[in-house]
Design a protein around this motif. Structure first.
Motif, PDB file in Angstrom:
ATOM      1  N   ALA A  96       0.837  -1.212   0.000  1.00 33.08           N
ATOM      2  CA  ALA A  96       0.000   0.000   0.000  1.00 33.08           C
ATOM      3  C   ALA A  96       0.866   1.253   0.000  1.00 33.08           C
ATOM      4  O   ALA A  96       0.621   2.197  -0.761  1.00 33.08           O
ATOM      5  CB  ALA A  96      -0.928  -0.009   1.223  1.00 33.08           C
ATOM      6  N   TYR A  97       1.884   1.282   0.830  1.00 37.89           N
ATOM      7  CA  TYR A  97       2.747   2.473   0.906  1.00 37.89           C
ATOM      8  C   TYR A  97       3.529   2.672  -0.393  1.00 37.89           C
ATOM      9  O   TYR A  97       3.751   3.795  -0.840  1.00 37.89           O
ATOM     10  CB  TYR A  97       3.722   2.357   2.078  1.00 37.89           C
ATOM     11  CG  TYR A  97       3.076   2.365   3.451  1.00 37.89           C
ATOM     12  CD1 TYR A  97       1.807   2.915   3.647  1.00 37.89           C
ATOM     13  CD2 TYR A  97       3.736   1.844   4.557  1.00 37.89           C
ATOM     14  CE1 TYR A  97       1.217   2.926   4.899  1.00 37.89           C
ATOM     15  CE2 TYR A  97       3.165   1.858   5.817  1.00 37.89           C
ATOM     16  CZ  TYR A  97       1.895   2.390   5.988  1.00 37.89           C
ATOM     17  OH  TYR A  97       1.316   2.409   7.219  1.00 37.89           O
ATOM     18  N   ALA A  98       3.962   1.557  -0.987  1.00 37.33           N
ATOM     19  CA  ALA A  98       4.785   1.669  -2.199  1.00 37.33           C
ATOM     20  C   ALA A  98       3.986   2.176  -3.388  1.00 37.33           C
ATOM     21  O   ALA A  98       4.567   2.628  -4.379  1.00 37.33           O
ATOM     22  CB  ALA A  98       5.433   0.316  -2.526  1.00 37.33           C
ATOM     23  N   GLN A  99       2.635   2.129  -3.292  1.00 41.68           N
ATOM     24  CA  GLN A  99       1.803   2.642  -4.390  1.00 41.68           C
ATOM     25  C   GLN A  99       2.075   4.118  -4.661  1.00 41.68           C
ATOM     26  O   GLN A  99       1.821   4.613  -5.758  1.00 41.68           O
ATOM     27  CB  GLN A  99       0.303   2.480  -4.066  1.00 41.68           C
ATOM     28  CG  GLN A  99      -0.173   1.058  -3.964  1.00 41.68           C
ATOM     29  CD  GLN A  99       0.198   0.219  -5.175  1.00 41.68           C
ATOM     30  OE1 GLN A  99       0.178   0.703  -6.295  1.00 41.68           O
ATOM     31  NE2 GLN A  99       0.573  -1.030  -4.936  1.00 41.68           N
ATOM     32  N   HIS A 100       2.558   4.849  -3.665  1.00 39.18           N
ATOM     33  CA  HIS A 100       2.774   6.289  -3.828  1.00 39.18           C
ATOM     34  C   HIS A 100       4.091   6.605  -4.527  1.00 39.18           C
ATOM     35  O   HIS A 100       4.407   7.778  -4.717  1.00 39.18           O
ATOM     36  CB  HIS A 100       2.742   6.972  -2.457  1.00 39.18           C
ATOM     37  CG  HIS A 100       1.446   6.793  -1.750  1.00 39.18           C
ATOM     38  ND1 HIS A 100       0.332   7.542  -2.051  1.00 39.18           N
ATOM     39  CD2 HIS A 100       1.061   5.921  -0.786  1.00 39.18           C
ATOM     40  CE1 HIS A 100      -0.676   7.163  -1.281  1.00 39.18           C
ATOM     41  NE2 HIS A 100      -0.256   6.171  -0.503  1.00 39.18           N
ATOM     42  N   GLY A 101       4.874   5.594  -4.867  1.00 40.12           N
ATOM     43  CA  GLY A 101       6.189   5.888  -5.443  1.00 40.12           C
ATOM     44  C   GLY A 101       6.452   5.134  -6.725  1.00 40.12           C
ATOM     45  O   GLY A 101       5.579   4.427  -7.240  1.00 40.12           O
ATOM     46  N   PRO A 102       7.654   5.265  -7.266  1.00 38.29           N
ATOM     47  CA  PRO A 102       7.996   4.687  -8.584  1.00 38.29           C
ATOM     48  C   PRO A 102       8.055   3.163  -8.607  1.00 38.29           C
ATOM     49  O   PRO A 102       8.130   2.589  -9.685  1.00 38.29           O
ATOM     50  CB  PRO A 102       9.374   5.288  -8.891  1.00 38.29           C
ATOM     51  CG  PRO A 102       9.906   5.776  -7.585  1.00 38.29           C
ATOM     52  CD  PRO A 102       8.744   6.077  -6.709  1.00 38.29           C
ATOM     53  N   ALA A 103       7.999   2.494  -7.450  1.00 43.28           N
ATOM     54  CA  ALA A 103       8.010   1.029  -7.473  1.00 43.28           C
ATOM     55  C   ALA A 103       6.626   0.479  -7.802  1.00 43.28           C
ATOM     56  O   ALA A 103       6.482  -0.705  -8.141  1.00 43.28           O
ATOM     57  CB  ALA A 103       8.492   0.470  -6.136  1.00 43.28           C
ATOM     58  N   ALA A 104       5.600   1.359  -7.715  1.00 39.76           N
ATOM     59  CA  ALA A 104       4.204   0.913  -7.764  1.00 39.76           C
ATOM     60  C   ALA A 104       3.911  -0.102  -8.866  1.00 39.76           C
ATOM     61  O   ALA A 104       3.322  -1.156  -8.606  1.00 39.76           O
ATOM     62  CB  ALA A 104       3.285   2.127  -7.911  1.00 39.76           C
ATOM     63  N   ASP A 105       4.321   0.200 -10.093  1.00 39.01           N
ATOM     64  CA  ASP A 105       3.928  -0.663 -11.214  1.00 39.01           C
ATOM     65  C   ASP A 105       4.833  -1.860 -11.410  1.00 39.01           C
ATOM     66  O   ASP A 105       4.692  -2.581 -12.401  1.00 39.01           O
ATOM     67  CB  ASP A 105       3.905   0.155 -12.510  1.00 39.01           C
ATOM     68  CG  ASP A 105       2.879   1.269 -12.431  1.00 39.01           C
ATOM     69  OD1 ASP A 105       1.893   1.093 -11.683  1.00 39.01           O
ATOM     70  OD2 ASP A 105       3.075   2.301 -13.092  1.00 39.01           O
ATOM     71  N   HIS A 106       5.763  -2.075 -10.502  1.00 38.63           N
ATOM     72  CA  HIS A 106       6.749  -3.134 -10.721  1.00 38.63           C
ATOM     73  C   HIS A 106       6.681  -4.247  -9.685  1.00 38.63           C
ATOM     74  O   HIS A 106       7.481  -5.168  -9.715  1.00 38.63           O
ATOM     75  CB  HIS A 106       8.149  -2.529 -10.728  1.00 38.63           C
ATOM     76  CG  HIS A 106       8.334  -1.484 -11.781  1.00 38.63           C
ATOM     77  ND1 HIS A 106       8.673  -1.788 -13.081  1.00 38.63           N
ATOM     78  CD2 HIS A 106       8.173  -0.134 -11.745  1.00 38.63           C
ATOM     79  CE1 HIS A 106       8.733  -0.677 -13.790  1.00 38.63           C
ATOM     80  NE2 HIS A 106       8.441   0.336 -13.004  1.00 38.63           N
ATOM     81  N   LEU A 107       5.696  -4.149  -8.772  1.00 32.97           N
ATOM     82  CA  LEU A 107       5.671  -5.103  -7.659  1.00 32.97           C
ATOM     83  C   LEU A 107       4.983  -6.416  -8.044  1.00 32.97           C
ATOM     84  O   LEU A 107       3.994  -6.422  -8.768  1.00 32.97           O
ATOM     85  CB  LEU A 107       4.940  -4.481  -6.460  1.00 32.97           C
ATOM     86  CG  LEU A 107       5.533  -3.172  -5.935  1.00 32.97           C
ATOM     87  CD1 LEU A 107       4.720  -2.674  -4.753  1.00 32.97           C
ATOM     88  CD2 LEU A 107       6.994  -3.363  -5.534  1.00 32.97           C
ATOM     89  N   ARG A 108       5.553  -7.514  -7.539  1.00 32.91           N
ATOM     90  CA  ARG A 108       4.915  -8.822  -7.647  1.00 32.91           C
ATOM     91  C   ARG A 108       5.084  -9.498  -6.295  1.00 32.91           C
ATOM     92  O   ARG A 108       6.145  -9.387  -5.685  1.00 32.91           O
ATOM     93  CB  ARG A 108       5.602  -9.681  -8.702  1.00 32.91           C
ATOM     94  CG  ARG A 108       5.214  -9.352 -10.140  1.00 32.91           C
ATOM     95  CD  ARG A 108       6.042 -10.171 -11.104  1.00 32.91           C
ATOM     96  NE  ARG A 108       6.152 -11.568 -10.684  1.00 32.91           N
ATOM     97  CZ  ARG A 108       7.146 -12.396 -11.047  1.00 32.91           C
ATOM     98  NH1 ARG A 108       8.097 -11.956 -11.825  1.00 32.91           N
ATOM     99  NH2 ARG A 108       7.174 -13.638 -10.617  1.00 32.91           N
ATOM    100  N   VAL A 109       4.037 -10.162  -5.817  1.00 30.04           N
ATOM    101  CA  VAL A 109       4.203 -10.919  -4.572  1.00 30.04           C
ATOM    102  C   VAL A 109       4.496 -12.365  -4.941  1.00 30.04           C
ATOM    103  O   VAL A 109       3.762 -12.974  -5.725  1.00 30.04           O
ATOM    104  CB  VAL A 109       2.947 -10.819  -3.681  1.00 30.04           C
ATOM    105  CG1 VAL A 109       3.070 -11.776  -2.498  1.00 30.04           C
ATOM    106  CG2 VAL A 109       2.763  -9.387  -3.190  1.00 30.04           C
ATOM    107  N   ASP A 110       5.596 -12.893  -4.435  1.00 33.52           N
ATOM    108  CA  ASP A 110       5.999 -14.269  -4.731  1.00 33.52           C
ATOM    109  C   ASP A 110       6.200 -14.993  -3.397  1.00 33.52           C
ATOM    110  O   ASP A 110       7.236 -14.874  -2.758  1.00 33.52           O
ATOM    111  CB  ASP A 110       7.310 -14.241  -5.521  1.00 33.52           C
ATOM    112  CG  ASP A 110       7.845 -15.638  -5.751  1.00 33.52           C
ATOM    113  OD1 ASP A 110       7.266 -16.610  -5.199  1.00 33.52           O
ATOM    114  OD2 ASP A 110       8.844 -15.771  -6.470  1.00 33.52           O
TER     115      ASP A 110
END
Lengths: 460, 460
Positions: free
Chosen positions: A275-289
């Motif tokens: 949720a916090y990372a949505q506000h920054g440049p990592a937003a579109d690159h996250l995957r949960v593994d």
């Protein structure tokens, strides 16, 4: 004269000017971005006490530490008495940048702010078997935040790492992703599958190989490591059912880990990070593994790893490690960090032609020499152009022009400046474009502006 | 938990953020100036073969090399067979940047331009006894020009060194001078005083101590080293009669060395160096010192040394060495270089308050946190300000403001940004100046411009 072996040592590299300029370009982007996130630089010595290094990287790691010999009387005595690896050396070369950070925090706790945000870009040394992209001296680029348990820390560290990659050109055209997981989730998955606590680490080592050996390989290895048949089956069945999106995966984990306290906490914390990372440049690159394990045993919470499309090895990674610093300071201090692998980033950028065509730092013009009578004038011209902000090379000898032009060409210098008695008498400098062959006379006073303009044109 | 020794090793240093920022400030000036003179960067590994290092720095130097232990089977066998310093180690740490340069030229001759101009700024390692300003890991900042015998090379190298010092603030208010001499002049002075060739080196070692032990000390030491009484008297009489200015000294040397071929050539070359250097920033800083010897035996022509007013040890130096590279390449290649001692320059700049008040790199503003409900807004605000080019720290926890302000203060951050539900509702951000205590509401859209303005005001 006997010719000496002048190649660098195995696994070590010499960097010629073009290599250094490219490396520095990447390092400067990293520094600028890290600083924009409020990180400050730290540097530690290349040599550390063996007592600082040993026992932090596992048994395999200990073997890969380069050890430095004792000297003088101490060494002589050790050689006389009972020479062993441990008696003849007391220092080793820096193996990573995380253990030195932990030592720093313990040593300077009172001088550091309550939350210590540092970046560190220095070479580390490992006596590993050299291979493509694996060296014995290589740079790590670390950011860490020490002193807070908040998941905004993870979000900031991920944002800084993602922004570095974006500013280097990774993104839509050169995709990357950041795989996320949490140690609590891994623990929970073991719990609910029925893997006993003392076999958890062994199971994780097997699961960590999923990318390399596939589901069948993992099944075999789990069995070999003594995990009961039912537990293996339960683990593999869950692994085969991981949903696609970040949101779905988090909700799915919440359900299947409902009975594990460690698992529930892991999902809650990882949800915050996302949720916090949505506000920054990592937003579109996250995957949960949920099966990302990462080797290092000191991670305690969120873990992450950078992946580049079509590139098998990791480009960096990190996570939360709330216990490591306590090994040095004697008090528990939470921490979270991220490390980018400079060598792999550069390798990728070279393979995919991602470096800008013009990297600053090379000389822009060459001042030639005509004969002894004009040496002083050539020196003075070079100085004036430098004072005007240009990067100017001066050819040192009064060789024929052809030789001087070839030298300029070897150095990728496009413009040669000619200053013979003819030009001096007319108050001009002849500017020769070595690519087109064109040559024009330019009045001395107009020269800096003229050259800047020409340089801008060829750079465009 | 046993508390480990967390201090750095003897003679090694940790650099906390303020230290690194200052070091980087100096290094950036050096790099910019060196590049403006057409030098390009080179980097070599920290570890070199022992065969590359040994025998290049004299007997004393060999003892100061940090040696790296062999590993695995090789080490075990050496420990079993006959463990000696030489059998258990095969690599050592970089001792200076000149020998690696010589190795590079031999190894990559065909890839390098005919004249190779490189700078190199890297740490070197010496197992010397630590003392004030003397460390076991320290940076050297070298420029060298390889491949030309022209004295414009000396002039360019001197100009680059002098300009670095000037741009760092040395000059009228913080004076420095560059002492010049020539190996041919030293040889000539020995010749005309009647020192036999085989005692020249011994005599030079004694003369090199003039600054430390005075004329009487030098007289005694010369006698001890077996120089005949008349030769000592002749040497000392000439030493006592050196004229004041550069021009006078050169003319005086021309006369007294008229009968020595080496001496005449030395004076002629040094005169060229002085004449060529007049066109650059070294012009007003030159002194000719016919007794400057410099320890290193590999110099063949001009030698120079930087001196700071009121500071006894040298701030750097260099000279021409036309034979060293041949030791590696098997062919004679002329070279000339200059090395600045980063640690001493920084020490002087600190003692004399020469660092600018504001060194870039630290965070400029702190985004605070109010409570859980505003975390996302704080994260988003930090990102927007970073995108606008500001260096922004985000406080990670929802502590009371007092604690957050104290943290900002510890980090020398002057402006704290407050974003509670009140500010969010009104579309503003409260900006608190932690020095004056003033707090103003600023509309979100105006915030980057407002902060840039305030930061410029406090930096002025």
């Amino acid at each position: 004269m006997a010719k000496l072996n002048t190649a660098p040592l195995s696994g070590m590299r010499d960097f010629l000017p073009q290599d250094v300029l490219r490396r520095n370009y990447v390092i400067q982007v990293i520094e600028r971005v890290y600083q924009s996130y409020g990180f400050e630089p730290l540097e530690t010595p290349a040599m550390e006490r063996l007592s600082t290094l040993l026992g932090k990287y596992g048994e395999e790691g200990d073997k890969l530490i380069f050890r430095v010999l004792k000297r003088g009387e101490k060494l002589e005595q050790a050689l006389r008495d009972h020479p062993t690896e441990d008696s003849i050396s007391d220092a080793g070369l820096r193996y990573d940048l995380t253990v030195p950070l932990a030592r720093i925090v313990a040593q300077y706790r009172n001088e550091l702010p309550r939350v210590f945000k540092r970046y560190q870009i220095q070479p580390v040394y490992r006596a590993d078997r050299p291979a493509k992209g694996r060296y014995r001296e290589f740079y790590q680029c670390d950011v860490d935040i020490v002193g807070s348990r908040s998941q905004t820390v993870e979000a900031e560290v991920l944002a800084a790492g993602a922004q570095v990659l974006q500013e280097l050109g990774f993104g839509p055209a050169h995709p990357f992703s950041i795989r996320l997981n949490h140690r609590g989730i891994l623990r929970g998955l073991m719990e609910v599958a029925g893997v006993p606590p003392d076999l958890e680490d062994a199971a994780l080592v097997a699961i960590d190989k999923l990318d390399k050996i596939g589901l069948d390989g993992v099944r075999e290895e789990l069995a070999q490591r003594g995990i009961a048949r039912e537990a293996v089956a339960a683990l593999l069945q869950t692994m085969a059912n991981v949903p696609d999106t970040v949101e779905e995966t988090l909700r799915w984990l919440e359900q299947i880990l409902a009975d594990s306290e460690a698992g529930r906490q892991g999902v809650a914390e990882l949800s915050n990070v996302v949720a916090y990372a949505q506000h920054g440049p990592a937003a579109d690159h996250l995957r949960v593994d949920p099966y990302l394990a990462r080797g290092l045993s000191y991670y305690t919470g969120t873990i992450f790893e950078v992946e580049f499309a079509g590139f098998s090895s990791s480009g960096g990674g990190g996570g939360r490690y709330d216990n490591l610093i306590g090994m040095f300071s004697g008090q528990e201090i939470p921490a979270c960090g991220f490390s980018l692998g400079l060598e792999r980033i550069i390798l990728l950028m070279e393979e995919q032609n991602m470096f800008p065509a013009h990297i600053s730092g090379q000389p822009q013009v060459l001042v030639t020499q005509f004969d002894e009578s004009t040496v002083g004038d050539s020196l003075a011209l070079a100085q004036r152009l430098r004072a005007a902000g240009l990067r100017v090379d001066l050819y040192p000898d009064t060789d024929r022009y052809g030789k001087q032009f070839k030298y300029a060409d070897d150095r990728h210098i496009r413009f040669a400046l000619l200053l013979s008695p003819r030009e001096l008498a007319e108050g001009v400098v002849a500017v020769k474009d070595l690519v087109t062959g064109d040559q024009v006379d330019v009045a001395e006073a107009d020269l800096p502006a003229y050259l800047q303009e020409q340089l801008a044109l060829v750079a465009a």
